[in-house]
Design a protein around this motif. Sequence first.
Motif, PDB file in Angstrom:
ATOM      1  N   TYR A  33      -3.846  -8.588 -10.178  1.00  0.00           N
ATOM      2  CA  TYR A  33      -5.227  -9.073 -10.251  1.00  0.00           C
ATOM      3  C   TYR A  33      -5.379  -9.979 -11.472  1.00  0.00           C
ATOM      4  O   TYR A  33      -5.914 -11.096 -11.372  1.00  0.00           O
ATOM      5  CB  TYR A  33      -6.204  -7.899 -10.337  1.00  0.00           C
ATOM      6  CG  TYR A  33      -7.642  -8.335 -10.535  1.00  0.00           C
ATOM      7  CD1 TYR A  33      -8.466  -8.565  -9.441  1.00  0.00           C
ATOM      8  CD2 TYR A  33      -8.170  -8.541 -11.811  1.00  0.00           C
ATOM      9  CE1 TYR A  33      -9.779  -8.985  -9.618  1.00  0.00           C
ATOM     10  CE2 TYR A  33      -9.477  -8.971 -11.992  1.00  0.00           C
ATOM     11  CZ  TYR A  33     -10.272  -9.182 -10.890  1.00  0.00           C
ATOM     12  OH  TYR A  33     -11.575  -9.615 -11.064  1.00  0.00           O
TER      13      TYR A  33
ATOM     14  N   ALA B 195      -0.306  -3.330 -18.129  1.00  0.00           N
ATOM     15  CA  ALA B 195       0.105  -2.822 -16.816  1.00  0.00           C
ATOM     16  C   ALA B 195       1.625  -2.767 -16.725  1.00  0.00           C
ATOM     17  O   ALA B 195       2.194  -1.782 -16.226  1.00  0.00           O
ATOM     18  CB  ALA B 195      -0.471  -3.709 -15.712  1.00  0.00           C
TER      19      ALA B 195
ATOM     20  N   ASP C  96       0.009   5.399  -4.467  1.00  0.00           N
ATOM     21  CA  ASP C  96       0.405   6.132  -5.666  1.00  0.00           C
ATOM     22  C   ASP C  96      -0.018   5.372  -6.921  1.00  0.00           C
ATOM     23  O   ASP C  96      -0.654   4.314  -6.856  1.00  0.00           O
ATOM     24  CB  ASP C  96       1.917   6.381  -5.665  1.00  0.00           C
ATOM     25  CG  ASP C  96       2.724   5.084  -5.528  1.00  0.00           C
ATOM     26  OD1 ASP C  96       2.130   3.992  -5.635  1.00  0.00           O
ATOM     27  OD2 ASP C  96       3.950   5.168  -5.300  1.00  0.00           O
ATOM     28  N   ALA C  97       0.353   5.925  -8.078  1.00  0.00           N
ATOM     29  CA  ALA C  97      -0.025   5.302  -9.350  1.00  0.00           C
ATOM     30  C   ALA C  97       0.598   3.926  -9.494  1.00  0.00           C
ATOM     31  O   ALA C  97      -0.011   3.027 -10.084  1.00  0.00           O
ATOM     32  CB  ALA C  97       0.406   6.208 -10.508  1.00  0.00           C
ATOM     33  N   ARG C  98       1.805   3.750  -8.957  1.00  0.00           N
ATOM     34  CA  ARG C  98       2.467   2.440  -9.083  1.00  0.00           C
ATOM     35  C   ARG C  98       1.651   1.355  -8.380  1.00  0.00           C
ATOM     36  O   ARG C  98       1.531   0.238  -8.898  1.00  0.00           O
ATOM     37  CB  ARG C  98       3.875   2.510  -8.493  1.00  0.00           C
ATOM     38  CG  ARG C  98       4.669   1.213  -8.669  1.00  0.00           C
ATOM     39  CD  ARG C  98       6.123   1.405  -8.239  1.00  0.00           C
ATOM     40  NE  ARG C  98       6.891   0.203  -8.502  1.00  0.00           N
ATOM     41  CZ  ARG C  98       7.004  -0.818  -7.655  1.00  0.00           C
ATOM     42  NH1 ARG C  98       6.381  -0.767  -6.489  1.00  0.00           N
ATOM     43  NH2 ARG C  98       7.737  -1.884  -7.970  1.00  0.00           N
ATOM     44  N   GLU C  99       1.101   1.674  -7.221  1.00  0.00           N
ATOM     45  CA  GLU C  99       0.272   0.684  -6.533  1.00  0.00           C
ATOM     46  C   GLU C  99      -0.933   0.300  -7.386  1.00  0.00           C
ATOM     47  O   GLU C  99      -1.258  -0.887  -7.517  1.00  0.00           O
ATOM     48  CB  GLU C  99      -0.214   1.208  -5.183  1.00  0.00           C
ATOM     49  CG  GLU C  99      -1.113   0.204  -4.467  1.00  0.00           C
ATOM     50  CD  GLU C  99      -1.857   0.789  -3.273  1.00  0.00           C
ATOM     51  OE1 GLU C  99      -2.804   0.134  -2.785  1.00  0.00           O
ATOM     52  OE2 GLU C  99      -1.515   1.902  -2.836  1.00  0.00           O
ATOM     53  N   ARG C 100      -1.583   1.272  -7.983  1.00  0.00           N
ATOM     54  CA  ARG C 100      -2.759   0.982  -8.804  1.00  0.00           C
ATOM     55  C   ARG C 100      -2.393   0.101 -10.003  1.00  0.00           C
ATOM     56  O   ARG C 100      -3.125  -0.837 -10.347  1.00  0.00           O
ATOM     57  CB  ARG C 100      -3.416   2.292  -9.267  1.00  0.00           C
ATOM     58  CG  ARG C 100      -4.025   3.102  -8.133  1.00  0.00           C
ATOM     59  CD  ARG C 100      -4.901   4.219  -8.657  1.00  0.00           C
ATOM     60  NE  ARG C 100      -4.151   5.221  -9.395  1.00  0.00           N
ATOM     61  CZ  ARG C 100      -3.533   6.257  -8.843  1.00  0.00           C
ATOM     62  NH1 ARG C 100      -3.578   6.430  -7.520  1.00  0.00           N
ATOM     63  NH2 ARG C 100      -2.875   7.138  -9.588  1.00  0.00           N
ATOM     64  N   VAL C 101      -1.258   0.403 -10.630  1.00  0.00           N
ATOM     65  CA  VAL C 101      -0.830  -0.388 -11.786  1.00  0.00           C
ATOM     66  C   VAL C 101      -0.492  -1.818 -11.359  1.00  0.00           C
ATOM     67  O   VAL C 101      -0.893  -2.790 -12.012  1.00  0.00           O
ATOM     68  CB  VAL C 101       0.373   0.282 -12.474  1.00  0.00           C
ATOM     69  CG1 VAL C 101       0.971  -0.647 -13.527  1.00  0.00           C
ATOM     70  CG2 VAL C 101      -0.035   1.598 -13.114  1.00  0.00           C
TER      71      VAL C 101
ATOM     72  N   ARG D 245      -1.544  -3.449  -8.698  1.00  0.00           N
ATOM     73  CA  ARG D 245      -2.744  -4.195  -8.291  1.00  0.00           C
ATOM     74  C   ARG D 245      -3.505  -4.702  -9.520  1.00  0.00           C
ATOM     75  O   ARG D 245      -4.015  -5.822  -9.524  1.00  0.00           O
ATOM     76  CB  ARG D 245      -3.642  -3.319  -7.408  1.00  0.00           C
ATOM     77  CG  ARG D 245      -3.123  -3.151  -5.993  1.00  0.00           C
ATOM     78  CD  ARG D 245      -4.062  -2.310  -5.144  1.00  0.00           C
ATOM     79  NE  ARG D 245      -5.234  -3.070  -4.761  1.00  0.00           N
ATOM     80  CZ  ARG D 245      -5.340  -3.786  -3.636  1.00  0.00           C
ATOM     81  NH1 ARG D 245      -4.325  -3.870  -2.797  1.00  0.00           N
ATOM     82  NH2 ARG D 245      -6.449  -4.424  -3.339  1.00  0.00           N
ATOM     83  N   GLN D 246      -3.577  -3.880 -10.547  1.00  0.00           N
ATOM     84  CA  GLN D 246      -4.212  -4.318 -11.789  1.00  0.00           C
ATOM     85  C   GLN D 246      -3.437  -5.484 -12.403  1.00  0.00           C
ATOM     86  O   GLN D 246      -4.020  -6.475 -12.859  1.00  0.00           O
ATOM     87  CB  GLN D 246      -4.275  -3.149 -12.777  1.00  0.00           C
ATOM     88  CG  GLN D 246      -4.934  -3.476 -14.101  1.00  0.00           C
ATOM     89  CD  GLN D 246      -6.449  -3.546 -14.027  1.00  0.00           C
ATOM     90  OE1 GLN D 246      -7.027  -3.454 -12.954  1.00  0.00           O
ATOM     91  NE2 GLN D 246      -7.097  -3.739 -15.169  1.00  0.00           N
TER      92      GLN D 246
ATOM     93  N   ARG E 178       0.842  -1.203   0.000  1.00  0.00           N
ATOM     94  CA  ARG E 178       0.000   0.000   0.000  1.00  0.00           C
ATOM     95  C   ARG E 178       0.871   1.245   0.000  1.00  0.00           C
ATOM     96  O   ARG E 178       1.447   1.605   1.022  1.00  0.00           O
ATOM     97  CB  ARG E 178      -0.895   0.032   1.242  1.00  0.00           C
ATOM     98  CG  ARG E 178      -2.163  -0.776   1.123  1.00  0.00           C
ATOM     99  CD  ARG E 178      -1.872  -2.221   1.097  1.00  0.00           C
ATOM    100  NE  ARG E 178      -3.089  -3.031   1.176  1.00  0.00           N
ATOM    101  CZ  ARG E 178      -3.127  -4.292   0.853  1.00  0.00           C
ATOM    102  NH1 ARG E 178      -2.042  -4.899   0.421  1.00  0.00           N
ATOM    103  NH2 ARG E 178      -4.239  -4.975   0.946  1.00  0.00           N
TER     104      ARG E 178
END
Length: 294
Positions: free
Chosen positions: A190, A249, A179-184, A186-187, A176
């Motif tokens: 996933y 991603a 930032d944007a890196r976390e979102r990328v 996680r995608q 966690r």
Amino acid sequence: MFGFIRPVKSELRVREADRFQQVYCGLCHAIRARYGRFYTLFLSYDMTFFALVAGAEREGTPPPCRKRCDAHPLFKRPCAAPDDALALAADVSVLLSYHKFRDSLADEKGAKRLLAWLLCGLGKRGYQRARARLPDADREIVAALDDLQAIEREKCPSMDRAADASARMTAAVVPRTGDARERVLRQMFYHIGRWVYLLDAAQDVAEDLEQGNYNPVVLRYDLRTPDLTEIKDALERTLERSLADVCMAFDLLDAQRDAELIRNIIFLGMPLVTRQVLDGTYQTNGGWGKHGSL
């Protein structure tokens, strides 16, 4: 956990193949240092890949160290130098391994259920340490696993619902950072989790039909035999959709270290394993009997 995520060795340069082996060995040592020998038995290519991605934003590769291990007690072998990425991958490996034991305990019968019960007992102390280090990830994994077990109990024929619950577990292990890196990431993880779950279900069709186990591929296509010929194209399309999202991603990440090795795994290795599983030609460890052999 399954060993599906691995590079295509013939397309690697020598130093990249050596680097993958060094990270594999380094992760084994990291698990042993943090959790003891038990969890090193469940070391996988998948977690080696996670360690590579977790450290990809760093510039430069530290020189490897040399260590002995239980598998190679006489001569020291090169290993990736300890760092935060290997430590994180060790924690994640323990969390996911323990929850795999827990899932097997809920699903299996007879001797396999007894084995899962034994593994849960032997692995509990290490799991408690990993949970203390990654409490948020553990909570998400527990919730997703509970959802998956509910889906299995109701014999849900939706591959997407079952794969979503499994995919949430792999997405949960991304740190966690907000930032944007976390979102990328996680995608990315996933869709890796979704791909692994559906590919494993496809590989297990024959066994699950024989034993009457839950399998969303069997239920979705109302299979009566393990022959995947008629549904192969449809399965390949849904698996390729997840792989496409993984690739997109990765392209959004500013990978500095091991970028070409990671690219080999994502763009070549995972599509190759997809075809092998659907063709019935997939072999664990690339056909080698020795664990960890590419």
